[in-house]
Structure formats: structure tokens, C-alpha cells
Write an enzyme that holds these catalytic residues in place. Structure first.
Site, PDB file in Angstrom:
ATOM      1  N   HIS A 145       0.852  -1.198   0.000  1.00 48.45           N
ATOM      2  CA  HIS A 145       0.000   0.000   0.000  1.00 48.45           C
ATOM      3  C   HIS A 145       0.886   1.246   0.000  1.00 48.45           C
ATOM      4  O   HIS A 145       1.960   1.245   0.604  1.00 48.45           O
ATOM      5  CB  HIS A 145      -0.923  -0.011   1.229  1.00 48.45           C
ATOM      6  CG  HIS A 145      -1.982   1.040   1.145  1.00 48.45           C
ATOM      7  ND1 HIS A 145      -1.730   2.355   1.444  1.00 48.45           N
ATOM      8  CD2 HIS A 145      -3.272   0.972   0.757  1.00 48.45           C
ATOM      9  CE1 HIS A 145      -2.842   3.060   1.253  1.00 48.45           C
ATOM     10  NE2 HIS A 145      -3.786   2.243   0.834  1.00 48.45           N
ATOM     11  N   GLU A 151      -4.030   1.897  -7.431  1.00 49.47           N
ATOM     12  CA  GLU A 151      -4.398   3.027  -6.573  1.00 49.47           C
ATOM     13  C   GLU A 151      -3.485   4.219  -6.870  1.00 49.47           C
ATOM     14  O   GLU A 151      -2.388   4.310  -6.296  1.00 49.47           O
ATOM     15  CB  GLU A 151      -4.245   2.644  -5.098  1.00 49.47           C
ATOM     16  CG  GLU A 151      -5.164   1.544  -4.639  1.00 49.47           C
ATOM     17  CD  GLU A 151      -5.456   1.664  -3.153  1.00 49.47           C
ATOM     18  OE1 GLU A 151      -6.635   1.789  -2.804  1.00 49.47           O
ATOM     19  OE2 GLU A 151      -4.517   1.651  -2.350  1.00 49.47           O
ATOM     20  N   GLY A 179     -11.261   2.527   0.898  1.00 51.31           N
ATOM     21  CA  GLY A 179     -10.667   2.938   2.164  1.00 51.31           C
ATOM     22  C   GLY A 179     -11.703   3.519   3.107  1.00 51.31           C
ATOM     23  O   GLY A 179     -12.547   2.814   3.647  1.00 51.31           O
TER      24      GLY A 179
HETATM   25  P1  PGA Z   1      -9.585   5.884   0.259  1.00 52.75           P
HETATM   26  O1  PGA Z   1      -8.382   4.869   0.494  1.00 52.75           O
HETATM   27  O2  PGA Z   1     -10.740   5.087  -0.312  1.00 52.75           O
HETATM   28  O3  PGA Z   1      -9.883   6.432   1.606  1.00 52.75           O
HETATM   29  O4  PGA Z   1      -9.107   6.915  -0.712  1.00 52.75           O
HETATM   30  C1  PGA Z   1      -8.109   3.836  -0.394  1.00 52.75           C
HETATM   31  C2  PGA Z   1      -6.885   3.103   0.062  1.00 52.75           C
HETATM   32  O5  PGA Z   1      -5.995   3.729   0.642  1.00 52.75           O
HETATM   33  O6  PGA Z   1      -6.774   1.880  -0.134  1.00 52.75           O
END
Ligand code: PGA
Length: 223
Positions: free
Chosen positions: A81, A143, A206
Site C-alpha cells: 500500500h 491506486e 478505504g
Molecule cells: P480511500 O483509500 O478510499 O480512503 O481513498 C483507499 C486506500 O488507501 O486503499
């Protein structure tokens, strides 16, 4: 059926966790990655659970091991991540980790930052993280770093382009198909649009996976 992974990070208290468990409707394609301290609560309610990170080395204070994951029948783990990469996790470290994670389903996060060249970063991350790895147990989560936690998901066309690029690289180098999820500011408002991207195999959610109302709506749209 598209996969929905909830990455709850360290947002929730025990009160939030109980509220979530009482109000979210379980479906078979949902995997929750709670904060480690709440994992048993989710397992007791029949959730598919994943870790947000794992330690494959020796005994290290504050980490969770493969042996511990297996002892609770946890079958999924997020690796690489961007918040872990920010703490110094390189593609080479991730590659070493993946070599030890053959028996778990890995959700490998990749993604470029705003000023970076998308193709260059993605290709570099894929080829280095997956060097000499059997990818059968790997799901990729695309991401883009600048979409995480900002409230602004990437536009449909850009996601489509990036995910096509990722799938093509995998095909060229491994001669296999791979599942690719999108993650970054998914919410109940944009999920309709995101869900219409046919090439996607699911979503990594997230913040919105910590709010039962938001998350129920996302599950409903996707399913
Ligand atoms: P977010 O995070 O949906 O809060 O943008 C996604 C993630 O970090 O996996």
C-alpha cells in the site's frame, strides 16, 4: 462477481466496529481488512478477512506473522500500500515478501503519484514487485497515490487506460490474466460510474468502508 475489499486502516474504534458489524450486510464477494486488533470480531461474524500488511521476517515488535494469519484462517493480505511504501517499503522489499506469501491471496497495491509518468511507474512496480513470482495468488489494486484519501477518484477513462496497461504488461510478461481492482476515494456517489468500467474486477475501498451506510450503498451498486 466483482470483488470489494474494505481497507479500514486505523480509522475505527471498538464502538465504530460494533456499529459496522451490526449494520453492514454481508455478501460473499466482500473482504474486510480491519485494524489488526479487531480482526476476531469480524471472523466471529463470518466475514472474509484480510490483513493490511504482513511481516515475513523474524520476530519483530508490533508486526503480524504469516503463522498468526494462518492460525486464524486469514486468506488475504494487502501488500505494498502506498502508505507502507511511504514508510520505506520498496519494490524489492515487496518482491521478497511476495516470495514468502505463496499460500495467501495477495492484494498488491501499485500506482503513480500526480507528477509521475503513469506507464513508467506502473511497469517498474509490476516487473520489480513480481520478479520471479508465480502470480496465481495475486490480485493487483491500482491506486493512484493522488486519489487516495482526497475525495477525488480518478476519471473513468484514466482508470480504463491504466488497468488495460496493467493487464497487458502481465499478459506480455507472464502470459496470464490477472484481476485488477481500482482504489482511491471510492464513495457511494461515484460508485455507479466506477462500476461501469467493464475491465475492472473490483474495488479497494478505504474511508468509505468504515461507514456502514456508505459501504452498504457501495455493495448494493456493485452487486
Ligand atoms: P480511500 O483509500 O478510499 O480512503 O481513498 C483507499 C486506500 O488507501 O486503499
Amino acid at each position: 462477481m466483482k470483488i470489494i475489499v474494505g481497507n479500514q486502516k486505523n480509522y475505527m474504534t471498538i464502538k465504530d466496529t460494533k456499529n459496522f458489524l451490526d449494520n453492514v450486510r454481508l455478501t460473499d464477494n466482500v473482504i474486510i481488512c480491519p485494524s489488526n486488533i479487531y480482526i476476531p470480531y469480524y471472523i466471529d461474524r463470518g466475514y472474509k478477512v484480510g490483513l493490511q500488511n504482513i511481516n515475513v521476517d523474524n520476530v519483530i515488535t508490533g508486526e503480524v506473522s504469516i503463522l498468526q494469519a494462518k492460525s486464524l484462517n486469514i486468506n488475504y493480505v494487502i501488500v505494498g500500500h502506498s502508505e507502507r511504501r511511504n514508510l520505506g517499503e520498496t519494490n524489492e522489499i515487496i518482491n521478497q515478501k511476495l516470495k514468502s506469501l505463496k499460500d495467501l491471496n495477495v492484494i498488491l497495491c501499485i500506482g503513480e503519484d500526480e507528477n509521475e509518468d503513469l506507464k513508467e511507474v506502473l511497469e517498474n512496480q509490476i516487473l520489480n514487485c513480481l520478479k520471479d513470482i508465480n502470480i496465481d495468488n495475486i490480485i493487483i489494486a491500482y491506486e493512484p497515490v493522488y486519489a487516495i484519501g482526497t475525495g477525488n477518484a480518478l476519471e473513468k477513462e484514466k482508470i480504463n487506460m491504466a488497468v488495460t496497461f496493467i493487464k497487458n504488461i502481465i499478459k506480455e510478461n507472464y502470459n496470464k490474466d490477472i484481476k485488477v481492482l481500482y482504489g482511491g476515494s471510492i464513495n457511494s456517489t461515484n460508485i455507479n460510474e466506477l462500476n461501469s468500467i467493464e475491465i475492472l474486477d473490483g474495488f479497494l475501498v478505504g474511508k468509505s468502508s468504515t461507514d456502514p451506510i456508505e459501504f452498504n450503498k457501495i455493495i448494493e451498486v456493485v452487486n
